[in-house]
Design a protein around this motif. Structure first.
Motif, short mmCIF file in Angstrom:
data_model
loop_
_atom_site.label_atom_id
_atom_site.label_comp_id
_atom_site.label_asym_id
_atom_site.label_seq_id
_atom_site.Cartn_x
_atom_site.Cartn_y
_atom_site.Cartn_z
N ALA A 64 0.51 -0.59 0.03
CA ALA A 64 0.21 0.03 -0.19
C ALA A 64 0.81 1.70 0.05
CB ALA A 64 -0.92 0.09 1.20
N THR A 65 2.38 1.35 0.30
CA THR A 65 2.83 2.45 0.60
C THR A 65 3.50 2.86 -0.98
OG1 THR A 65 5.51 0.76 0.55
CG2 THR A 65 3.82 1.71 2.19
N VAL A 66 2.96 1.99 -2.08
CA VAL A 66 3.58 1.57 -3.52
C VAL A 66 2.44 1.73 -4.38
CG1 VAL A 66 5.30 0.74 -5.90
CG2 VAL A 66 5.90 0.43 -2.57
N PHE A 67 1.47 1.15 -4.34
CA PHE A 67 0.55 0.97 -5.07
C PHE A 67 -0.96 1.99 -4.65
CE2 PHE A 67 2.89 -2.60 -5.77
CZ PHE A 67 3.78 -2.56 -7.39
N ASP A 68 -1.34 2.13 -5.05
CA ASP A 68 -2.80 3.08 -4.79
C ASP A 68 -4.03 2.13 -4.91
OD1 ASP A 68 -4.87 4.70 -4.05
OD2 ASP A 68 -5.69 5.07 -6.16
N ALA A 69 -4.17 1.40 -3.83
CA ALA A 69 -5.61 -0.05 -4.24
C ALA A 69 -4.89 -0.59 -4.36
CB ALA A 69 -7.11 0.26 -4.21
N PRO A 70 -4.16 -0.92 -3.40
CA PRO A 70 -3.55 -2.31 -3.93
C PRO A 70 -4.16 -3.79 -4.56
CG PRO A 70 -3.26 -2.10 -1.72
CD PRO A 70 -3.72 -0.27 -2.25
N GLY A 71 -5.31 -4.04 -3.50
CA GLY A 71 -5.97 -5.55 -3.85
C GLY A 71 -6.91 -5.12 -5.04
N GLU A 72 -6.49 -4.06 -5.76
CA GLU A 72 -7.27 -3.92 -7.16
C GLU A 72 -6.47 -4.35 -8.19
OE1 GLU A 72 -9.86 -0.48 -7.15
OE2 GLU A 72 -10.38 -0.89 -5.43
N MET A 73 -7.60 -4.59 -9.81
CA MET A 73 -6.62 -5.28 -10.24
C MET A 73 -7.31 -4.28 -11.31
SD MET A 73 -6.86 -8.74 -13.31
CE MET A 73 -6.36 -7.99 -14.84
N ARG A 74 -6.04 -3.56 -12.36
CA ARG A 74 -5.78 -2.10 -12.71
C ARG A 74 -5.38 -2.62 -13.65
NH1 ARG A 74 -6.17 3.30 -8.66
NH2 ARG A 74 -8.27 2.43 -7.52
N LEU A 75 -6.22 -2.69 -15.20
CA LEU A 75 -4.60 -2.61 -16.59
C LEU A 75 -4.01 -2.03 -16.51
CD1 LEU A 75 -6.76 -5.38 -17.70
CD2 LEU A 75 -5.33 -5.93 -16.46
#
Length: 128
Positions: A49-60
């Motif tokens: 979560a410190t690297v990715f916004d909404a890390p649990g979502e698959m965002r192509l």
């Protein structure tokens, strides 16, 4: 910090890569002592979560996308560009030919397979 590589076996069922710290190693959790072995869990790293916004979502369309799924540096997967091209082609064709494609069951009800090195689902029911 100098880091060496310890052999971990081979094949798809191999455990996560291990790294051996010859000197003290700084991590977000603190400083690890010298001669420490650490497991590198890329599945967790790709959901930081410190690297990715909404890390649990698959965002192509996530950009930038500094994921570690294909490794990095000297340990990068040589087939990563082929895998990306195949996925882009398959997803493009699916969306174009089956624009109404959707899950036929709630995502929360999908059964994850346990024990695989790369994860997966037992089945993915869809409708169009």
């Amino acid at each position: 910090m100098a880091v060496g590589r310890r052999p971990t076996g081979s094949g798809r069922s191999a455990p996560p890569p291990r790294r051996f710290a010859r000197g003290a190693a700084e991590t977000p959790a603190g400083t690890g002592p010298a001669r420490t072995t650490a497991l590198c869990n890329t599945a967790v790293a790709n959901r930081d979560a410190t690297v990715f916004d909404a890390p649990g979502e698959m965002r192509l369309d996530r950009s930038p996308n500094p994921r570690l799924a294909f490794g990095a540096g000297a340990h990068v997967c040589p087939g990563q560009e082929l895998a990306r091209a195949e996925l882009q082609t398959v997803l493009h064709v699916l969306v174009r030919r089956l624009p109404s494609l959707e899950l036929a069951a709630p995502a929360a009800d999908l059964r994850r397979l346990e024990g695989l090195a790369v994860g997966g689902l037992g089945e993915v029911p869809v409708r169009w």
